[in-house]
Design an enzyme around this catalytic site. Structure first.
Site, mmCIF file in Angstrom:
data_model
loop_
_atom_site.group_PDB
_atom_site.id
_atom_site.type_symbol
_atom_site.label_atom_id
_atom_site.label_comp_id
_atom_site.label_asym_id
_atom_site.label_seq_id
_atom_site.Cartn_x
_atom_site.Cartn_y
_atom_site.Cartn_z
ATOM 1 N N CYS A 65 -3.293 -4.590 4.186
ATOM 2 C CA CYS A 65 -2.319 -5.496 4.784
ATOM 3 C C CYS A 65 -1.783 -6.460 4.185
ATOM 4 C CB CYS A 65 -2.037 -5.849 6.252
ATOM 5 S SG CYS A 65 -1.984 -3.810 6.977
ATOM 6 N N GLU B 64 0.983 -1.491 -0.029
ATOM 7 C CA GLU B 64 -0.408 -0.010 0.495
ATOM 8 C C GLU B 64 0.532 1.242 -0.075
ATOM 9 O OE1 GLU B 64 -2.091 -0.998 3.827
ATOM 10 O OE2 GLU B 64 -1.827 0.872 4.416
ATOM 11 N N HIS C 251 -1.541 -12.332 10.983
ATOM 12 C CA HIS C 251 -0.840 -10.800 10.710
ATOM 13 C C HIS C 251 -0.748 -9.782 11.985
ATOM 14 C CE1 HIS C 251 -0.686 -6.977 8.940
ATOM 15 N NE2 HIS C 251 -1.239 -6.602 9.840
#
Lengths: 355, 132
Positions: free
Chosen positions: A120, A88, A243
């Site tokens: 993400c 990103e 994550h």
């Protein structure tokens, strides 16, 4: 009526042929950020975060991770039929990062190239697509990268964690892999917990809304579904990696799914390097592959705001022992460290207005 | 408009791609199509390993336009393992003292100021102290 869950499984077995990580060398301690903005008061989400040097961006970092992946894979870059970079923080709004990476590693011109974006989880998106490309026999080898130089508004809670780093994976036939990817499963809804509009430097986020309805809901659903659909339990796995936007979230989700601290310890890099966004779950996977033994099973679940999770089940093969030492280990990048203060950070990240 | 110039140089700059002389096996960088050793044609592409050592160096405090944001920085002549000398910036140095003979490795980095928000991003080789 219950819906039968179909895992994403390629017709031809696929896996990770080579992998490589990258983390820039600068570290900004979280206590240095709180010294500036909160007089040192309050809890800190990580110990410190990685900061890219003034001559680094997602293209340069992806190039180094890709070179590491190629060294381990032992294939020539000409054999890659796709070069995909998920991020990103692509250096250009319009112009692919992937062509820069493909040119630098010598994969051009007979290759596909594209940039991916899903907050993400852009890196695992690219990996899933790579599984499809190899699994369908359209290609033997593809390169999937997740890399970020994440943006955090000065003084915002995200400034403590928004870090830089990521990993590259060469996806190919399972018989030439250090880890077979046995299955993948994705869980996606429209959940606006975090976003950045066009031309904006910094993202907006929903504060506590980023927790339960966003991160926890998607990772838990993807993880639970994967365990159920594969008929496995947490005890079947040597490692799990999730994550990691801060140190707390992945530990909470791990215990909710039934994984122990021991299982997630190796892949939990966020306290030392911060949240590397598109790189966060997958760089944890590279740290695991650096130490895993043949036969070990790994569960990885990414999360991208907006929102969704990709879960993958991997099984390490005999080839890991001969390939892992062919490139710089992830922990070597994590331990390479030059501490900077907030003033140096402000200069290096271009937060000083010069005109 | 220097886009075509940067574009022409991309292979040598991104990946240290030079040439090898088919007659005397000398490695050539930057590529010039003629072998500087034997004068024969040398057009076969050759990707250098990126390893070498510092041959000489100096630190730039008063940098030219386009490079001033990262000043001070150190520029070195690097003796590549394969033979040729190249001039490049050193990076990731921190406070480490540079020494003649110091082993270095090639990395691809941004060569120009990053804060020009409209222009082309120019990438190319720099060298850092060898990791590991």
């Amino acid at each position: 009526m219950t819906e039968k869950i179909e895992l994403l499984k390629p017709q031809r077995p696929v896996g990770i042929v080579g992998y490589g990580a990258y983390v820039p060398r600068y570290r900004l301690p979280a206590k240095e950020i709180s010294r500036i903005w909160t007089e040192g008061q309050g809890g800190l989400p990580v110990t410190e975060k990685s900061v890219p040097g003034p001559d680094e961006d997602v293209a340069t970092m992806s190039i180094e991770a890709a070179r590491n992946a190629l060294k381990r894979a032992g294939i020539h870059a000409h054999q890659l039929r796709a070069v995909w970079v998920g991020s990103e923080s692509h250096p250009y709004a319009v112009k692919p990062t992937s062509t820069i990476v493909a040119e630098a590693i010598g994969a051009v011109p007979n290759t596909q190239a594209a940039d991916w974006e899903f907050a993400c989880k852009a890196g695992t998106e690219a990996m899933v697509a790579a599984m499809g490309m190899v699994g369908s026999k359209m290609a033997d080898y593809t390169l999937a990268i997740g890399m970020d130089t994440a943006q955090g508004r000065p003084g915002d809670p995200l400034e403590y964690t928004a870090a830089a780093g990521g990993a590259a994976f060469i996806i190919g036939p399972a018989e030439n892999s250090v880890a077979e990817i046995e299955a993948s499963y994705s869980f996606v809804t429209d959940t606006p917990d975090f976003f950045r509009r066009a031309y904006q430097k910094y993202p907006e986020h929903g504060h506590r809304f980023t927790g339960e309805p966003a991160y926890f809901k998607h990772i838990t659903a993807a993880g639970e579904t994967m365990l159920k659909a594969t008929g496995t339990t947490p005890e079947d796995y040597a490692y799990a990696v999730f994550h990691q936007p801060n140190a707390k979230f992945p530990q909470n989700v791990a215990s909710a799914l039934g994984f122990t601290r021991e299982q997630i310890k190796t892949g939990l890099l966020v306290p030392m390097i911060g949240n590397t966004y598109s790189g966060a779950a997958i760089i944890g996977l590279t740290a695991i592959l650096d130490v895993a033994k043949p036969g070990d099973k790994i569960l990885m679940v990414s999360y991208g705001s907006g929102a969704g999770s990709d879960a993958m089940v991997l099984k390490v093969t005999e080839l890991i022992d001969e390939r892992r030492d062919k490139a710089i280990t992830t922990i070597a990048y994590v331990e390479r460290r030059t501490e900077i203060d907030y003033a140096e950070y402000v200069r290096m990240r271009g937060k000083l207005t010069m005109k | 408009m220097d886009i075509p110039r940067h574009w022409r140089l991309r292979k040598q700059r991104y990946g240290l791609v030079g040439e090898v002389c088919e007659s005397c096996n000398a490695k050539v960088f930057p590529p010039r199509d003629i072998c500087p050793e034997c004068g024969k044609e040398a057009k076969t592409l050759y990707t250098f390993s990126g390893h070498g050592e510092v041959y000489s160096y100096t630190t730039v405090f008063d940098a030219p336009a386009g490079f001033d944001e990262t000043a001070p920085y150190t520029v070195a002549m690097i003796k590549l393992d394969e033979g040729p000398l190249v001039t490049a910036q050193l990076t990731d140095l921190e406070n480490r003292k540079v020494e003649i003979g110091m082993p270095v490795e090639m990395v691809t980095r941004k060569l120009r100021n990053a804060t020009d928000e409209r222009g082309l991003l120019v990438y190319g080789y720099k060298f850092r102290p060898v990791m590991n």
